[in-house]
Write a protein that holds these residues in place. Structure first.
Motif, PDB file in Angstrom:
ATOM      1  N   UNK A  33       0.827  -1.206   0.000  1.00 49.12           N
ATOM      2  CA  UNK A  33       0.000   0.000   0.000  1.00 49.12           C
ATOM      3  C   UNK A  33       0.860   1.254   0.000  1.00 49.12           C
ATOM      4  N   UNK A  34       1.927   1.215   0.802  1.00 50.85           N
ATOM      5  CA  UNK A  34       2.825   2.362   0.849  1.00 50.85           C
ATOM      6  C   UNK A  34       3.522   2.586  -0.506  1.00 50.85           C
ATOM      7  N   UNK A  35       3.926   1.461  -1.116  1.00 49.48           N
ATOM      8  CA  UNK A  35       4.575   1.563  -2.419  1.00 49.48           C
ATOM      9  C   UNK A  35       3.616   2.127  -3.479  1.00 49.48           C
ATOM     10  N   UNK A  36       2.377   1.634  -3.468  1.00 50.43           N
ATOM     11  CA  UNK A  36       1.404   2.135  -4.430  1.00 50.43           C
ATOM     12  C   UNK A  36       1.125   3.617  -4.206  1.00 50.43           C
ATOM     13  N   UNK A  37       0.990   3.997  -2.912  1.00 43.61           N
ATOM     14  CA  UNK A  37       0.766   5.422  -2.625  1.00 43.61           C
ATOM     15  C   UNK A  37       1.954   6.272  -3.072  1.00 43.61           C
ATOM     16  N   UNK A  38       3.164   5.761  -2.834  1.00 51.72           N
ATOM     17  CA  UNK A  38       4.359   6.491  -3.261  1.00 51.72           C
ATOM     18  C   UNK A  38       4.436   6.584  -4.783  1.00 51.72           C
ATOM     19  N   UNK A  39       4.041   5.497  -5.447  1.00 49.94           N
ATOM     20  CA  UNK A  39       4.051   5.477  -6.903  1.00 49.94           C
ATOM     21  C   UNK A  39       3.076   6.508  -7.468  1.00 49.94           C
ATOM     22  N   UNK A  40       1.855   6.540  -6.874  1.00 46.00           N
ATOM     23  CA  UNK A  40       0.870   7.526  -7.318  1.00 46.00           C
ATOM     24  C   UNK A  40       1.373   8.943  -7.120  1.00 46.00           C
ATOM     25  N   UNK A  41       2.037   9.180  -5.981  1.00 47.85           N
ATOM     26  CA  UNK A  41       2.568  10.507  -5.689  1.00 47.85           C
ATOM     27  C   UNK A  41       3.648  10.910  -6.686  1.00 47.85           C
ATOM     28  N   UNK A  42       4.546   9.936  -6.977  1.00 52.03           N
ATOM     29  CA  UNK A  42       5.618  10.228  -7.933  1.00 52.03           C
ATOM     30  C   UNK A  42       5.040  10.526  -9.318  1.00 52.03           C
ATOM     31  N   UNK A  43       4.061   9.714  -9.753  1.00 49.86           N
ATOM     32  CA  UNK A  43       3.463   9.917 -11.070  1.00 49.86           C
ATOM     33  C   UNK A  43       2.752  11.263 -11.155  1.00 49.86           C
ATOM     34  N   UNK A  44       2.057  11.638 -10.087  1.00 57.58           N
ATOM     35  CA  UNK A  44       1.363  12.931 -10.101  1.00 57.58           C
ATOM     36  C   UNK A  44       2.362  14.082 -10.165  1.00 57.58           C
ATOM     37  N   UNK A  45       3.483  13.935  -9.459  1.00 53.36           N
ATOM     38  CA  UNK A  45       4.502  14.977  -9.508  1.00 53.36           C
ATOM     39  C   UNK A  45       5.128  15.092 -10.893  1.00 53.36           C
ATOM     40  N   UNK A  46       5.377  13.929 -11.517  1.00 52.13           N
ATOM     41  CA  UNK A  46       5.931  13.948 -12.881  1.00 52.13           C
ATOM     42  C   UNK A  46       4.966  14.583 -13.870  1.00 52.13           C
TER      43      UNK A  46
END
Length: 442
Positions: free
Chosen positions: A30-43
């Protein structure tokens, strides 16, 4: 029973540890998915910001490059320093349009059969004219022209006894003109004196193959000098005031302190009679509205060098003669029809202790049977010489057919029949000429 309780307790512990590990792994996922979503939104945000920035920068560059009215800075950056092309002649011009030059050429190839009354008949092919011309603008308000005549029979001889036939290359026109103001243009150099219109009209734009015989008698030809000219009142009034050497073309010295003076006025329809004094003779453009002009000119030379043959056979040579010439003209064009005429009078004082006055005229007209292509034309010309001269009169009757391949004078074929009657004391000489001429201009 007590011996079996330990393994069950151990198994429960293993299950608890396994469950705990599963919960930890799930939490990490869950943490990885949340981090992934955050990174993608920032990109994505960074990408959008970059696109917006590029758009803003591009709009600012485009606004700068196109902020001027004409072609803008972008066109100026992309435009070559010199433009080369073809439009009514080969040309090149600078990017700022302060300098341009056009080069044109012309060939007139002729066949002529001469049916002579007294002399022997002749049949000839020859090159009537071969010209190269350069004209254009320099700086902001200066115009110029250079024109050369090339001869197929000339040599490099410059002897005055050889005449014009000895000149393989001759400089015909050379002048510069300040033309900032339409009402006052100043010119210096050598060109056709603006006395009578048919002489000023280019030989490329004539309705008949040659100019009239009367014009040949009264023409001022080319001279070196200066003039001021202009058009006013909606181009209806055209004027010329000129001062020339008066001793012919390419003469480097005037030989005295006297000059030839010219004054000319022309009144035409609103907007002007085409190009003015050098407007083409035929109505090849099929004018939808009548074009007309009424013109008059006078010239005076206080030191003309003239030679005339008198009735007694003498040829007195007179220098520094007062010589006055007057011409009146009209021209009309409308829907393929054209007509023009010139009326001449001249007087030379003290030729062999005599005053000599000559008169002449020509009337000419034409009509396009096929618009812009096929034209029929005719001309009557007459010169009445002074009674004290050897010649009594000169009469010309001419008929012409013209075919314009391109709808203009650049590529045309002409045929003329000319009857010339020369009045002499006690006898008239009648000659007939059949001429065919092809012209190509580029």
């Amino acid at each position: 029973i007590a011996g079996f309780s330990a393994p069950e307790a151990g198994q429960d512990d293993l299950r608890w540890q396994l469950k705990r590990m599963e919960e930890v792994v799930k939490s990490q996922q869950l943490m990885l998915e949340a981090l992934k979503v955050k990174v993608e939104s920032q990109e994505k945000a960074a990408q959008i910001t970059t696109v917006d920035q590029d758009k803003v920068i591009g709009e600012r560059i485009e606004a700068y490059l196109h902020k001027e009215q004409a072609e803008g800075n972008l066109a100026k950056l992309l435009r070559p320093p010199v433009e080369v092309g073809y439009k009514d002649g080969f040309y090149f011009k600078t990017a700022d349009n302060r300098f341009n030059m056009r080069m044109t050429g012309r060939l007139q190839m002729r066949y002529e059969y001469e049916d002579r009354d007294v002399a022997d008949d002749e049949s000839n092919f020859f090159l009537r004219r071969s010209r190269l011309k350069w004209d254009g603008h320099a700086y902001d308000h200066f115009k110029y022209k250079i024109e050369l005549q090339l001869s197929s029979t000339g040599t490099k001889s410059t002897s005055s006894d050889d005449g014009d036939r000895a000149k393989a290359v001759e400089l015909l026109d050379w002048w510069a003109e300040y033309e900032k103001y339409d009402y006052a243009k100043i010119r210096f150099g050598q060109w056709k004196v603006p006395f009578n219109r048919q002489r000023v009209v280019s030989s490329a734009d004539l309705q008949m193959i040659d100019r009239s015989l009367a014009q040949d008698v009264f023409t001022m030809d080319r001279q070196i000098g200066a003039q001021i000219s202009g058009m006013v009142h909606n181009r209806q009034l055209e004027y010329y005031l000129g001062m020339f050497n008066g001793n012919g073309r390419n003469e480097s010295s005037n030989g005295d302190t006297e000059h030839m003076y010219i004054a000319r006025l022309s009144w035409s329809n609103p907007g002007g009679y085409g190009k003015g004094i050098d407007e083409q003779e035929s109505d090849i453009e099929w004018s939808e509205k009548p074009l007309y002009h009424l013109s008059a000119a006078i010239s005076f030379d206080g030191a003309a060098d003239l030679r005339m043959t008198l009735k007694d056979g003498s040829r007195p040579s007179a220098e520094e003669v007062n010589w006055t010439n007057v011409v009146g003209e009209y021209g009309l064009k409308y829907k393929g029809f054209s007509t023009n005429a010139e009326f001449y009078w001249s007087k030379a004082h003290n030729i062999g202790d005599k005053d000599i006055a000559n008169r002449g005229l020509f009337v000419q007209g034409g009509y396009f049977i096929i618009p812009h292509k096929f034209e029929v034309a005719g001309r009557y010309s007459y010169v009445d010489y002074d009674d004290q001269l050897e010649d009594d009169s000169l009469k010309e009757v001419a008929l012409g057919l013209n075919w314009y391949f391109e709808g203009d004078h650049s590529n045309k074929l002409q045929f003329n029949y000319i009857n010339v009657e020369e009045g002499l004391p006690g006898a008239d000489v009648n000659d007939k000429f059949y001429r065919m001429q092809y012209q190509i201009a580029f």
